[in-house]
Motif scaffolding. Structure first.
Motif, PDB file in Angstrom:
ATOM      1  N   SER A 112     -51.781  26.838  -1.135  1.00 64.45           N
ATOM      2  CA  SER A 112     -52.324  26.530  -2.454  1.00 64.45           C
ATOM      3  C   SER A 112     -52.144  27.726  -3.375  1.00 64.45           C
ATOM      4  CB  SER A 112     -53.797  26.137  -2.365  1.00 64.45           C
ATOM      5  OG  SER A 112     -54.542  27.136  -1.724  1.00 64.45           O
ATOM      6  N   ILE A 113     -52.137  27.434  -4.677  1.00 64.81           N
ATOM      7  CA  ILE A 113     -51.925  28.459  -5.694  1.00 64.81           C
ATOM      8  C   ILE A 113     -53.000  28.297  -6.762  1.00 64.81           C
ATOM      9  CG2 ILE A 113     -50.321  29.407  -7.394  1.00 64.81           C
ATOM     10  CD1 ILE A 113     -48.023  28.155  -5.772  1.00 64.81           C
ATOM     11  N   ILE A 114     -53.587  29.417  -7.139  1.00 69.38           N
ATOM     12  CA  ILE A 114     -54.599  29.445  -8.193  1.00 69.38           C
ATOM     13  C   ILE A 114     -53.937  29.145  -9.538  1.00 69.38           C
ATOM     14  CG2 ILE A 114     -56.137  31.014  -9.449  1.00 69.38           C
ATOM     15  CD1 ILE A 114     -56.644  32.404  -6.727  1.00 69.38           C
ATOM     16  N   VAL A 115     -54.644  28.414 -10.393  1.00 72.92           N
ATOM     17  CA  VAL A 115     -54.149  28.093 -11.732  1.00 72.92           C
ATOM     18  C   VAL A 115     -55.038  28.794 -12.751  1.00 72.92           C
ATOM     19  CG1 VAL A 115     -53.525  26.266 -13.351  1.00 72.92           C
ATOM     20  CG2 VAL A 115     -53.395  25.829 -10.879  1.00 72.92           C
ATOM     21  N   LEU A 116     -54.435  29.669 -13.557  1.00 75.18           N
ATOM     22  CA  LEU A 116     -55.150  30.409 -14.592  1.00 75.18           C
ATOM     23  C   LEU A 116     -54.609  30.033 -15.958  1.00 75.18           C
ATOM     24  CD1 LEU A 116     -55.146  34.032 -13.048  1.00 75.18           C
ATOM     25  CD2 LEU A 116     -56.889  32.252 -12.803  1.00 75.18           C
ATOM     26  N   ASP A 117     -55.485  30.019 -16.962  1.00 74.79           N
ATOM     27  CA  ASP A 117     -55.031  29.750 -18.329  1.00 74.79           C
ATOM     28  C   ASP A 117     -54.508  31.041 -18.960  1.00 74.79           C
ATOM     29  OD1 ASP A 117     -57.270  31.218 -19.152  1.00 74.79           O
ATOM     30  OD2 ASP A 117     -58.365  29.459 -19.866  1.00 74.79           O
ATOM     31  N   SER A 118     -54.151  30.994 -20.233  1.00 75.67           N
ATOM     32  CA  SER A 118     -53.556  32.155 -20.911  1.00 75.67           C
ATOM     33  C   SER A 118     -54.521  33.329 -21.035  1.00 75.67           C
ATOM     34  CB  SER A 118     -53.033  31.756 -22.290  1.00 75.67           C
ATOM     35  OG  SER A 118     -54.093  31.236 -23.072  1.00 75.67           O
ATOM     36  N   ALA A 119     -55.834  33.064 -20.916  1.00 78.30           N
ATOM     37  CA  ALA A 119     -56.836  34.127 -20.957  1.00 78.30           C
ATOM     38  C   ALA A 119     -57.185  34.616 -19.540  1.00 78.30           C
ATOM     39  CB  ALA A 119     -58.094  33.640 -21.663  1.00 78.30           C
ATOM     40  N   HIS A 120     -56.411  34.186 -18.569  1.00 77.03           N
ATOM     41  CA  HIS A 120     -56.611  34.518 -17.151  1.00 77.03           C
ATOM     42  C   HIS A 120     -57.930  34.005 -16.589  1.00 77.03           C
ATOM     43  CE1 HIS A 120     -52.846  36.362 -16.860  1.00 77.03           C
ATOM     44  NE2 HIS A 120     -53.151  37.563 -17.312  1.00 77.03           N
ATOM     45  N   LYS A 121     -58.375  32.872 -17.119  1.00 80.63           N
ATOM     46  CA  LYS A 121     -59.573  32.207 -16.605  1.00 80.63           C
ATOM     47  C   LYS A 121     -59.152  31.099 -15.641  1.00 80.63           C
ATOM     48  CE  LYS A 121     -62.742  34.375 -18.923  1.00 80.63           C
ATOM     49  NZ  LYS A 121     -63.621  35.301 -18.243  1.00 80.63           N
ATOM     50  N   LEU A 122     -59.931  30.932 -14.589  1.00 81.34           N
ATOM     51  CA  LEU A 122     -59.650  29.914 -13.586  1.00 81.34           C
ATOM     52  C   LEU A 122     -59.802  28.522 -14.182  1.00 81.34           C
ATOM     53  CD1 LEU A 122     -59.127  29.273 -10.551  1.00 81.34           C
ATOM     54  CD2 LEU A 122     -61.618  29.269 -10.286  1.00 81.34           C
ATOM     55  N   VAL A 123     -58.758  27.709 -14.072  1.00 80.84           N
ATOM     56  CA  VAL A 123     -58.831  26.325 -14.554  1.00 80.84           C
ATOM     57  C   VAL A 123     -58.523  25.316 -13.459  1.00 80.84           C
ATOM     58  CG1 VAL A 123     -58.389  26.868 -16.978  1.00 80.84           C
ATOM     59  CG2 VAL A 123     -56.454  26.422 -15.453  1.00 80.84           C
ATOM     60  N   GLY A 124     -58.056  25.799 -12.300  1.00 80.97           N
ATOM     61  CA  GLY A 124     -57.752  24.874 -11.227  1.00 80.97           C
ATOM     62  C   GLY A 124     -57.086  25.535 -10.051  1.00 80.97           C
ATOM     63  N   ILE A 125     -56.688  24.679  -9.128  1.00 81.84           N
ATOM     64  CA  ILE A 125     -55.921  25.112  -7.965  1.00 81.84           C
ATOM     65  C   ILE A 125     -54.959  23.978  -7.635  1.00 81.84           C
ATOM     66  CG2 ILE A 125     -57.513  24.254  -6.196  1.00 81.84           C
ATOM     67  CD1 ILE A 125     -57.001  27.040  -4.769  1.00 81.84           C
ATOM     68  N   ILE A 126     -53.769  24.334  -7.235  1.00 80.10           N
ATOM     69  CA  ILE A 126     -52.768  23.324  -6.864  1.00 80.10           C
ATOM     70  C   ILE A 126     -52.417  23.545  -5.393  1.00 80.10           C
ATOM     71  CG2 ILE A 126     -50.825  24.706  -7.768  1.00 80.10           C
ATOM     72  CD1 ILE A 126     -50.650  21.055  -8.317  1.00 80.10           C
ATOM     73  N   ALA A 127     -52.515  22.478  -4.610  1.00 74.86           N
ATOM     74  CA  ALA A 127     -52.297  22.562  -3.173  1.00 74.86           C
ATOM     75  C   ALA A 127     -51.065  21.771  -2.766  1.00 74.86           C
ATOM     76  CB  ALA A 127     -53.527  22.041  -2.432  1.00 74.86           C
TER      77      ALA A 127
END
Length: 141
Positions: A112-127
């Motif tokens: 799985s890979i962490i998903v961050l927005d442009s402000a480096h805030k956590l918005v999800g994870i993709i597995a």
């Protein structure tokens, strides 16, 4: 399959992500892994993702070393997540194409890979399961 080439993380990621704190112990983490049936958790500190911790990180603690041939379970499981997490983690953005995610997962053998927005805030994870779901969905069309 051509439709898969156009798909992005945003359409398939898990948005409601459970996180852990770096000062939590490994015993609690192992119980979370068992309860949630996840393979990894983002590690947060003051609202920022500072690493990722996986089941493999727990297993690495028990690898035999010349200095300690028989690790003590309770000693190791009382360690903090911050001691074993991976601080240099791979992340993607919601607009990353799934073809790139697939490539990263295969090259780095990660689940799985962490998903961050442009402000480096956590918005999800993709597995892996999300990518497989996308492949299946786009193959039908």
């Amino acid at each position: 399959m051509y439709r898969f080439l156009e798909q992005t993380v945003d359409g398939y990621m898990t948005r409601n992500v459970k996180t852990v704190q770096r000062d939590q112990d490994l015993l609690g983490l192992s119980q979370m892994f068992e309860t949630d049936d996840f393979n990894s958790y983002p590690v947060e500190d003051d609202g920022q993702v500072v690493g990722i911790v996986t089941k493999f990180d727990i297993l690495k603690c028990f690898a035999f070393k010349p200095s300690q041939m028989l690790p003590r379970y309770h000693d190791l499981m009382s360690r903090q997540i911050g001691d074993v997490m991976t601080p240099d983690f791979i992340y993607v953005s919601p607009d990353t194409r799934l073809t790139r995610v697939l490539q990263i997962m295969v090259e780095h053998r990660i689940r799985s890979i962490i998903v961050l927005d442009s402000a480096h805030k956590l918005v999800g994870i993709i597995a892996r399961e999300d990518v497989i779901r996308a492949l299946k969905a786009t193959a039908r069309e």
